[in-house]
Scaffold this motif. Structure first.
Motif, short mmCIF file in Angstrom:
data_model
loop_
_atom_site.label_atom_id
_atom_site.label_comp_id
_atom_site.label_asym_id
_atom_site.label_seq_id
_atom_site.Cartn_x
_atom_site.Cartn_y
_atom_site.Cartn_z
N ARG A 75 -5.99 3.08 7.86
CA ARG A 75 -6.10 3.84 6.61
C ARG A 75 -7.36 4.69 6.59
N LEU A 115 2.68 3.90 3.76
CA LEU A 115 2.18 5.25 3.97
C LEU A 115 3.26 6.32 3.92
N THR A 116 4.53 5.92 3.98
CA THR A 116 5.60 6.91 4.08
C THR A 116 6.55 6.92 2.89
N ARG A 169 0.14 13.96 1.02
CA ARG A 169 -1.31 14.12 1.19
C ARG A 169 -1.64 15.59 1.38
#
Length: 247
Positions: free
Chosen positions: A152, A35-36, A43
């Motif tokens: 998520r 996610l990073t 996003r």
């Protein structure tokens, strides 16, 4: 000696705090990395949101789609919701954000967090376009996210993977302007309402012949929006409605 005392105190606190996540260390590390890093870290804000203080932790700030008096993340000793603090700025829907870190409520993390903060929930550290520089901005996720898919899915409720600019461009100019100010107008379509004020706490639906009526009720019950066939017909902001400060 002082360092040893601090370490001993931390160990005692950690021993007394049960982990609030079922994800393994490997799952947490893998999810944080996914996610990073790379394009996945960039996003877009799904709902126009406020930046406020982070309850009793002066080193962080909170990102929330709700006015401070409607935030339901932390209760006082009497079980009443705590207000995180006054609005510092407003970030409109569509603003670009970058995911910097996903921190899960392990026993160690809980022990290190400030007592008067939502320390038993996952925290997502963000860099937010348009927000003043300073202390980290935190998006607090709900508790009991037991799988990678749960995390998520919850993140997707707040942060979009694709730039919503084409979608926003389809709204009338007055509705786009209202989104920038986190306002709701009569005649606004349901999709724009959700982008401005976020999802309500409850939705009440009734049928009137072929027409579908809805009443969206936000936390605390003061803000209510009435819709007919997916179009806003009336807005009731109740007493004490919050205005965002001028940017």
């Amino acid at each position: 000696m002082k360092r040893l005392l601090v370490l001993s105190l931390t160990l005692l606190l950690a021993a007394g705090c049960a982990s609030q996540t079922k994800l393994s260390a490997e799952e947490r590390s893998s999810l944080d990395r996914d996610l990073t890093t790379g394009p996945a870290a960039v996003r877009y804000l799904k709902v126009s949101s406020y930046v406020t203080p982070f309850f009793g932790d002066g080193s962080k700030r909170l990102l929330t789609p709700y006015p401070p008096e409607e935030v339901r993340l932390l209760n006082d000793t009497k079980g009443q919701p705590l207000n995180p603090g006054p609005i510092q700025t407003l970030v409109p829907a569509g603003a670009q954000v970058r995911v910097l870190k996903v921190e899960f409520p392990t026993s160690w993390a809980i022990a290190e967090r400030v007592l008067y903060s939502p320390r038993t929930q996952p925290w997502v550290y963000l860099q937010v376009e348009g927000a003043p520089a300073g202390s980290p901005i935190i998006l607090v996720l709900p508790p009991r996210l037991d799988t990678r898919e749960d995390v998520r899915a919850e993140l997707d409720r707040h942060l979009l993977v694709q730039d919503p600019a084409p979608r926003l461009g389809k709204f009338a100019a007055r509705f786009r302007e209202a989104l920038q100010q986190k306002r709701v107008l009569e005649g606004m379509p349901e999709a724009a309402l959700e982008l401005s004020w976020g999802a309500p706490e409850t939705i009440r639906r009734t049928l009137e012949g072929p027409r579908v009526n809805q009443e969206w009720v936000y936390p605390g019950g003061k803000r209510r929006v009435f819709l007919t066939d997916g179009v806003v017909t009336r807005i009731d902001e109740g007493a004490g409605a919050t205005e965002a400060p001028a940017k």
